[in-house]
Design a protein around this motif. Structure first.
Motif, PDB file in Angstrom:
ATOM      1  N   ILE A   1       0.863  -1.185   0.000  1.00 40.48           N
ATOM      2  CA  ILE A   1       0.000   0.000   0.000  1.00 40.48           C
ATOM      3  C   ILE A   1       0.894   1.228   0.000  1.00 40.48           C
ATOM      4  O   ILE A   1       1.830   1.328   0.799  1.00 40.48           O
ATOM      5  N   ASP A   2       0.623   2.164  -0.914  1.00 37.69           N
ATOM      6  CA  ASP A   2       1.410   3.398  -0.957  1.00 37.69           C
ATOM      7  C   ASP A   2       1.107   4.253   0.269  1.00 37.69           C
ATOM      8  O   ASP A   2      -0.061   4.491   0.601  1.00 37.69           O
ATOM      9  N   ILE A   3       2.162   4.702   0.935  1.00 37.17           N
ATOM     10  CA  ILE A   3       2.015   5.579   2.097  1.00 37.17           C
ATOM     11  C   ILE A   3       2.490   6.963   1.681  1.00 37.17           C
ATOM     12  O   ILE A   3       3.666   7.179   1.401  1.00 37.17           O
ATOM     13  N   LEU A   4       1.545   7.896   1.618  1.00 38.98           N
ATOM     14  CA  LEU A   4       1.832   9.278   1.250  1.00 38.98           C
ATOM     15  C   LEU A   4       1.983  10.095   2.512  1.00 38.98           C
ATOM     16  O   LEU A   4       1.430   9.759   3.558  1.00 38.98           O
ATOM     17  N   ARG A   5       2.671  11.202   2.428  1.00 40.74           N
ATOM     18  CA  ARG A   5       2.938  12.016   3.616  1.00 40.74           C
ATOM     19  C   ARG A   5       2.451  13.437   3.413  1.00 40.74           C
ATOM     20  O   ARG A   5       2.644  14.019   2.352  1.00 40.74           O
ATOM     21  N   TRP A   6       1.788  13.973   4.422  1.00 39.00           N
ATOM     22  CA  TRP A   6       1.479  15.398   4.423  1.00 39.00           C
ATOM     23  C   TRP A   6       2.266  16.036   5.554  1.00 39.00           C
ATOM     24  O   TRP A   6       2.619  15.375   6.525  1.00 39.00           O
ATOM     25  N   HIS A   7       2.582  17.304   5.405  1.00 35.34           N
ATOM     26  CA  HIS A   7       3.418  17.997   6.380  1.00 35.34           C
ATOM     27  C   HIS A   7       2.639  19.133   7.040  1.00 35.34           C
ATOM     28  O   HIS A   7       1.897  19.848   6.382  1.00 35.34           O
ATOM     29  N   TRP A   8       2.845  19.264   8.322  1.00 39.64           N
ATOM     30  CA  TRP A   8       2.305  20.413   9.028  1.00 39.64           C
ATOM     31  C   TRP A   8       2.985  21.672   8.485  1.00 39.64           C
ATOM     32  O   TRP A   8       4.147  21.611   8.086  1.00 39.64           O
ATOM     33  N   PRO A   9       2.293  22.799   8.473  1.00 37.48           N
ATOM     34  CA  PRO A   9       2.931  24.042   7.997  1.00 37.48           C
ATOM     35  C   PRO A   9       4.175  24.354   8.831  1.00 37.48           C
ATOM     36  O   PRO A   9       4.188  24.158  10.040  1.00 37.48           O
ATOM     37  N   SER A  10       5.212  24.836   8.167  1.00 36.25           N
ATOM     38  CA  SER A  10       6.471  25.063   8.873  1.00 36.25           C
ATOM     39  C   SER A  10       6.812  26.533   9.070  1.00 36.25           C
ATOM     40  O   SER A  10       7.707  26.855   9.837  1.00 36.25           O
TER      41      SER A  10
ATOM     42  N   TYR B   1      -9.716  21.492  12.560  1.00 38.36           N
ATOM     43  CA  TYR B   1      -8.874  22.653  12.304  1.00 38.36           C
ATOM     44  C   TYR B   1      -9.378  23.394  11.068  1.00 38.36           C
ATOM     45  O   TYR B   1      -9.863  22.762  10.128  1.00 38.36           O
ATOM     46  N   PRO B   2      -9.213  24.704  11.028  1.00 40.04           N
ATOM     47  CA  PRO B   2      -9.540  25.442   9.793  1.00 40.04           C
ATOM     48  C   PRO B   2      -8.606  24.998   8.663  1.00 40.04           C
ATOM     49  O   PRO B   2      -7.406  24.832   8.866  1.00 40.04           O
ATOM     50  N   ASP B   3      -9.181  24.774   7.483  1.00 44.30           N
ATOM     51  CA  ASP B   3      -8.392  24.329   6.336  1.00 44.30           C
ATOM     52  C   ASP B   3      -7.230  25.263   6.045  1.00 44.30           C
ATOM     53  O   ASP B   3      -6.160  24.834   5.643  1.00 44.30           O
ATOM     54  N   GLY B   4      -7.437  26.560   6.231  1.00 42.61           N
ATOM     55  CA  GLY B   4      -6.395  27.540   5.942  1.00 42.61           C
ATOM     56  C   GLY B   4      -5.155  27.364   6.801  1.00 42.61           C
ATOM     57  O   GLY B   4      -4.057  27.733   6.388  1.00 42.61           O
ATOM     58  N   LEU B   5      -5.298  26.802   7.989  1.00 44.21           N
ATOM     59  CA  LEU B   5      -4.138  26.566   8.840  1.00 44.21           C
ATOM     60  C   LEU B   5      -3.399  25.289   8.444  1.00 44.21           C
ATOM     61  O   LEU B   5      -2.187  25.215   8.504  1.00 44.21           O
ATOM     62  N   ILE B   6      -4.132  24.288   8.036  1.00 45.28           N
ATOM     63  CA  ILE B   6      -3.553  22.982   7.737  1.00 45.28           C
ATOM     64  C   ILE B   6      -3.056  22.886   6.296  1.00 45.28           C
ATOM     65  O   ILE B   6      -2.009  22.333   6.025  1.00 45.28           O
TER      66      ILE B   6
END
Length: 133
Positions: A54-63, A83-88
């Motif tokens: 299974i492909d494991i994709l990664r998302w990153h918290w804003p830096s 969470y508000p989409d604009g923050l994530i």
């Protein structure tokens, strides 16, 4: 072929819901469903074994500092885990990625992406795993 993305916060954690999800996704994959996992951490060897094939994709918290400060303030003041989409997802990359799937599932009700998933286009099926001992 149906495509499913499962959002799993911290794919490396070994808990009941994580193990049950790995088994579920393996069964879906065996039935010919295209399955991917989206997580916020780099998968370790154990996670790669549990989610073999299974492909494991990664998302990153804003830096950037402003986003991190806003996220911290939101975590302290929030009344829910949505969470508000604009923050994530300030760039819209996560939303664009998820919009390509037929179904998007969220494993945890505490997932920071839960609100974003709720606001995906109506043609995308949305689900949340319910795990009971």
């Amino acid at each position: 072929m149906i495509s499913v993305c499962y959002i799993i916060d911290n794919v490396n954690f070994i808990g009941g819901a994580h193990v049950a999800t790995a088994n579920l996704l393996s069964a879906l994959k065996a039935d010919g469903v295209s399955v991917d996992v989206l997580t916020d951490v780099e998968p370790d060897d154990g996670a790669r074994r549990r989610f073999a094939g299974i492909d494991i994709l990664r998302w990153h918290w804003p830096s950037d500092p402003l986003s991190r400060m806003a996220l911290r303030a939101y975590q302290v003041l929030r009344r829910s885990c949505v969470y508000p989409d604009g923050l994530i997802d300030r760039s819209g990359r996560i939303r664009k990625l998820l919009a390509d799937y037929d179904c998007v599932c969220v494993m945890s009700e505490a997932s920071p992406l839960r609100g974003l998933v709720l606001r995906l286009p109506p043609r995308i099926r949305k689900g949340q795993m319910i795990h009971n001992d």
